[in-house]
Design a protein around this motif. Structure first.
Motif, PDB file in Angstrom:
ATOM      1  N   PHE A 190     -31.861  15.466 -39.350  1.00  0.00           N
ATOM      2  CA  PHE A 190     -32.888  15.532 -40.315  1.00  0.00           C
ATOM      3  C   PHE A 190     -33.525  14.469 -40.857  1.00  0.00           C
ATOM      4  CE2 PHE A 190     -33.953  16.982 -44.777  1.00  0.00           C
ATOM      5  CZ  PHE A 190     -35.076  17.819 -44.517  1.00  0.00           C
ATOM      6  N   THR A 191     -32.987  13.372 -41.018  1.00  0.00           N
ATOM      7  CA  THR A 191     -33.352  12.109 -41.616  1.00  0.00           C
ATOM      8  C   THR A 191     -33.536  10.972 -40.544  1.00  0.00           C
ATOM      9  OG1 THR A 191     -30.978  11.500 -42.252  1.00  0.00           O
ATOM     10  CG2 THR A 191     -32.260  12.358 -43.962  1.00  0.00           C
ATOM     11  N   LYS A 192     -34.251  10.166 -40.864  1.00  0.00           N
ATOM     12  CA  LYS A 192     -34.601   8.766 -40.013  1.00  0.00           C
ATOM     13  C   LYS A 192     -34.357   7.633 -40.882  1.00  0.00           C
ATOM     14  CE  LYS A 192     -37.445  11.179 -37.016  1.00  0.00           C
ATOM     15  NZ  LYS A 192     -36.941  12.577 -37.335  1.00  0.00           N
ATOM     16  N   THR A 193     -34.014   6.496 -40.434  1.00  0.00           N
ATOM     17  CA  THR A 193     -33.822   5.101 -41.245  1.00  0.00           C
ATOM     18  C   THR A 193     -34.971   4.856 -41.644  1.00  0.00           C
ATOM     19  OG1 THR A 193     -33.656   4.195 -39.129  1.00  0.00           O
ATOM     20  CG2 THR A 193     -31.553   4.897 -40.062  1.00  0.00           C
ATOM     21  N   ALA A 194     -34.976   3.987 -42.615  1.00  0.00           N
ATOM     22  CA  ALA A 194     -36.543   3.380 -42.857  1.00  0.00           C
ATOM     23  C   ALA A 194     -35.998   2.033 -42.867  1.00  0.00           C
ATOM     24  CB  ALA A 194     -36.760   3.659 -44.314  1.00  0.00           C
ATOM     25  N   LYS A 195     -37.115   1.025 -42.524  1.00  0.00           N
ATOM     26  CA  LYS A 195     -36.905  -0.692 -42.230  1.00  0.00           C
ATOM     27  C   LYS A 195     -36.752  -1.129 -43.819  1.00  0.00           C
ATOM     28  CE  LYS A 195     -38.112  -2.036 -37.874  1.00  0.00           C
ATOM     29  NZ  LYS A 195     -38.464  -0.685 -36.995  1.00  0.00           N
ATOM     30  N   ASN A 196     -37.654  -0.478 -44.517  1.00  0.00           N
ATOM     31  CA  ASN A 196     -37.587  -1.250 -45.953  1.00  0.00           C
ATOM     32  C   ASN A 196     -37.420  -0.153 -46.938  1.00  0.00           C
ATOM     33  OD1 ASN A 196     -39.012  -3.588 -44.995  1.00  0.00           O
ATOM     34  ND2 ASN A 196     -40.542  -2.300 -44.275  1.00  0.00           N
ATOM     35  N   ALA A 197     -36.707  -1.265 -48.069  1.00  0.00           N
ATOM     36  CA  ALA A 197     -36.240  -0.053 -49.188  1.00  0.00           C
ATOM     37  C   ALA A 197     -37.165   0.348 -50.076  1.00  0.00           C
ATOM     38  CB  ALA A 197     -35.200  -1.245 -50.038  1.00  0.00           C
ATOM     39  N   PRO A 198     -37.237   1.327 -50.622  1.00  0.00           N
ATOM     40  CA  PRO A 198     -38.304   1.579 -51.818  1.00  0.00           C
ATOM     41  C   PRO A 198     -38.544   0.653 -52.808  1.00  0.00           C
ATOM     42  CG  PRO A 198     -36.546   3.464 -51.634  1.00  0.00           C
ATOM     43  CD  PRO A 198     -36.124   2.228 -50.584  1.00  0.00           C
ATOM     44  N   LYS A 199     -39.637   0.417 -53.218  1.00  0.00           N
ATOM     45  CA  LYS A 199     -40.021  -0.662 -54.064  1.00  0.00           C
ATOM     46  C   LYS A 199     -39.423  -0.464 -55.450  1.00  0.00           C
ATOM     47  CE  LYS A 199     -44.118  -2.700 -51.975  1.00  0.00           C
ATOM     48  NZ  LYS A 199     -44.394  -1.673 -50.848  1.00  0.00           N
ATOM     49  N   ASP A 200     -39.311   0.779 -55.876  1.00  0.00           N
ATOM     50  CA  ASP A 200     -39.050   1.239 -56.992  1.00  0.00           C
ATOM     51  C   ASP A 200     -37.221   1.138 -57.356  1.00  0.00           C
ATOM     52  OD1 ASP A 200     -38.611   3.457 -55.440  1.00  0.00           O
ATOM     53  OD2 ASP A 200     -39.224   4.651 -57.287  1.00  0.00           O
ATOM     54  N   GLU A 201     -36.617   0.823 -56.134  1.00  0.00           N
ATOM     55  CA  GLU A 201     -35.299   0.973 -56.311  1.00  0.00           C
ATOM     56  C   GLU A 201     -34.742  -0.493 -56.327  1.00  0.00           C
ATOM     57  OE1 GLU A 201     -33.488   3.518 -56.958  1.00  0.00           O
ATOM     58  OE2 GLU A 201     -34.126   5.035 -55.808  1.00  0.00           O
ATOM     59  N   ILE A 202     -33.847  -0.713 -57.375  1.00  0.00           N
ATOM     60  CA  ILE A 202     -33.503  -2.110 -57.657  1.00  0.00           C
ATOM     61  C   ILE A 202     -32.072  -2.434 -57.088  1.00  0.00           C
ATOM     62  CG2 ILE A 202     -33.141  -3.962 -59.367  1.00  0.00           C
ATOM     63  CD1 ILE A 202     -34.858  -1.949 -61.412  1.00  0.00           C
ATOM     64  N   THR A 203     -31.006  -1.252 -57.187  1.00  0.00           N
ATOM     65  CA  THR A 203     -29.690  -1.260 -56.974  1.00  0.00           C
ATOM     66  C   THR A 203     -29.500  -1.407 -55.438  1.00  0.00           C
ATOM     67  OG1 THR A 203     -29.534   0.973 -57.454  1.00  0.00           O
ATOM     68  CG2 THR A 203     -29.063  -0.642 -59.062  1.00  0.00           C
ATOM     69  N   LEU A 204     -28.504  -1.986 -55.162  1.00  0.00           N
ATOM     70  CA  LEU A 204     -28.174  -2.033 -53.670  1.00  0.00           C
ATOM     71  C   LEU A 204     -27.742  -0.513 -53.327  1.00  0.00           C
ATOM     72  CD1 LEU A 204     -26.425  -4.907 -52.113  1.00  0.00           C
ATOM     73  CD2 LEU A 204     -25.217  -2.813 -51.710  1.00  0.00           C
ATOM     74  N   ASN A 205     -27.152   0.111 -53.951  1.00  0.00           N
ATOM     75  CA  ASN A 205     -26.807   1.513 -53.635  1.00  0.00           C
ATOM     76  C   ASN A 205     -27.625   2.555 -53.393  1.00  0.00           C
ATOM     77  OD1 ASN A 205     -26.636   3.724 -55.905  1.00  0.00           O
ATOM     78  ND2 ASN A 205     -26.494   1.863 -56.957  1.00  0.00           N
ATOM     79  N   ALA A 206     -28.863   2.331 -54.184  1.00  0.00           N
ATOM     80  CA  ALA A 206     -29.849   3.357 -54.007  1.00  0.00           C
ATOM     81  C   ALA A 206     -30.832   2.683 -52.868  1.00  0.00           C
ATOM     82  CB  ALA A 206     -30.675   3.359 -55.155  1.00  0.00           C
ATOM     83  N   ARG A 207     -31.015   1.491 -52.621  1.00  0.00           N
ATOM     84  CA  ARG A 207     -31.635   0.907 -51.451  1.00  0.00           C
ATOM     85  C   ARG A 207     -31.044   1.030 -49.996  1.00  0.00           C
ATOM     86  NH1 ARG A 207     -35.049  -3.398 -53.067  1.00  0.00           N
ATOM     87  NH2 ARG A 207     -34.815  -4.756 -51.278  1.00  0.00           N
ATOM     88  N   PHE A 208     -29.731   0.868 -49.912  1.00  0.00           N
ATOM     89  CA  PHE A 208     -29.160   1.126 -48.658  1.00  0.00           C
ATOM     90  C   PHE A 208     -28.909   2.625 -48.300  1.00  0.00           C
ATOM     91  CE2 PHE A 208     -26.699  -3.144 -48.065  1.00  0.00           C
ATOM     92  CZ  PHE A 208     -27.941  -3.317 -47.447  1.00  0.00           C
TER      93      PHE A 208
END
Ligand SMILES: [Zn+2]
Length: 414
Positions: free
Chosen positions: A7-25
């Motif tokens: 259902f999901t695909k990976t994204a190359k870049n982290a969302p700009k509004d996420e600061i923490t590593l857990n949310a980014r990865f």
């Protein structure tokens, strides 16, 4: 599962509004989706991880006699008014229905379990008893920006125990503590227990389970020789000093993240709701209550904060969404890879099979690093000639050649 159908695909870049590593990865890997600040959806990979964490906790709670129930998230205001929580808890999520009636979204469930226990727990013979659930909780946070570490909506395992005496509660607390420590260990985490005593205000104790991680938001002092552990904020000691408990070890300072807690509730809630039982000598008394929390979604975030490298997540096996990431790197190996996939599936091994045709080997490896499944099996024409495949552990550099016939056996033995 086939990655081409995921259902999901990976994204190359982290969302700009996420600061923490857990949310980014977790967002880049397709584990979670941010619905709004502090509120996340758990997508197929994320839910698999959450289910693993739930499973480990459930197993340990059942093993010590905990009985699982499921209480509602939506509560009548009355229950919170009865305990004073309605006015005293500033993060209590309050809402009104269309006729103006007040409700709360549970941030804990003493207000629900105690009236239930009033119906079920009448005699000393019914005690002790421990009831738990795994349920969503709500906090009306003004700002939420720690990813899934601290959300407006988050999931917890919360257990409530009822006892005829303080000694019985203390004894059961010891049992729960051992169960918690076993569960953390299964998840690859090192946990310390800090005593956050109420000090001058109350003789009641509360304990916090702290997991050692450099990303932690708390600083703790602990003794390497005994169980002594204290939050730096309230510590009377300093790093390097001799442990006040055992007199042997030198105290060490470390960063840690709170993933569980225990509260001695005393008779507060049983008195508020008039929950009484008949004692052995025929008198009436209020049971002593204990509350044992464990943030399940928070634990998922802590695992990511603790186990990662520049490329992505490195899941401990017990929490990983799959055990094996099977990757085909050239089309000529397609048929053989399909056979290996079928064999591993048949052997009951959880496999994510990167069967995508339009992706380069480099792209597939980058995605595999990001998603962080513990074992990677790479199928290429070169090694197939020797009836072998490349097996590499996430986080390690060296791959080794394994005979195809031994593959399922190797993963079963792990
Ligand atoms: Zn010590």
């Amino acid at each position: 599962m086939r990655q081409s159908k995921l259902f999901t695909k990976t994204a190359k870049n982290a969302p700009k509004d996420e600061i923490t590593l857990n949310a980014r990865f977790l967002t880049m890997g397709g584990f979670i989706y941010k619905v709004m600040a502090g509120v996340y959806a758990y997508l197929p990979l994320g839910l698999k991880v959450l289910n693993k964490i739930r499973g480990i906790i459930r197993q340990e709670m059942d093993a010590i006699g905990g009985q699982e129930i499921l209480m509602p998230a939506l509560h009548p205001a009355k229950n919170w008014q009865t305990t004073g929580g309605w006015d005293n808890i500033d993060v209590l999520f309050k809402l009104k229905n269309r006729t103006g009636k007040d409700y709360a979204l549970g941030q804990s469930h003493e207000e629900i379990i105690t009236p239930i226990a009033k119906e079920t727990t009448k005699s000393y013979k019914d005690l002790p008893v421990a009831i738990y659930q795994i349920q969503w909780k709500y906090r009306d946070e003004l700002r939420a920006k720690s990813g899934i570490l601290r959300g407006r909506e988050f999931e917890m395992k919360d257990m409530y125990s009822f006892h005829a005496s303080q000694e019985d509660f203390e004894q059961f607390y010891g049992v729960v503590k051992e169960a918690y420590l076993r569960a953390y260990q299964k998840l690859g985490l090192t946990a310390k227990v800090t005593e956050a005593s109420g000090g001058v205000f109350t003789e009641k104790i509360s304990y916090e389970f702290m997991v050692l991680t450099d990303a932690g938001e708390d600083d703790i002092l602990y003794c390497p020789s005994c169980e002594f552990c204290v939050n730096v904020d309230i510590a009377k000691q300093k790093q390097g000093e001799v442990c006040p408990k055992c007199g042997q070890g030198n105290l060490q300072q470390a960063k840690a993240s709170e993933v569980g807690n225990v509260f001695d509730l005393g008779q507060k809630f049983s008195r508020d709701f008039g929950l009484t039982y008949t004692t052995q000598d025929g008198k009436s008394d209020y049971p002593i209550m204990g509350c044992y929390g464990w943030g399940t979604t928070r634990t998922m975030g802590v695992l990511v904060e603790k186990f990662n490298d520049k490329k992505g997540i490195i899941w401990p096996e017990a929490a990983a969404p799959f055990k094996v990431h099977l990757i085909i790197v050239d089309e000529v190996s397609r048929q053989k890879t399909e056979e290996i996939y079928a064999t591993l599936n048949k052997a009951g091994i959880e496999v994510l099979y990167d069967d995508r045709e339009n992706k380069s080997a480099g792209e597939k490896f980058a995605d595999a690093d990001l998603i962080g499944i513990p074992w990677r099996v790479i199928i290429s024409e070169k090694t197939l000639k020797e009836n072998s495949v490349e097996v590499k552990k996430r986080g390690e550099q060296e791959a080794k050649l394994v005979k195809i016939d031994n593959l399922a056996k190797i993963f079963h033995a792990q």
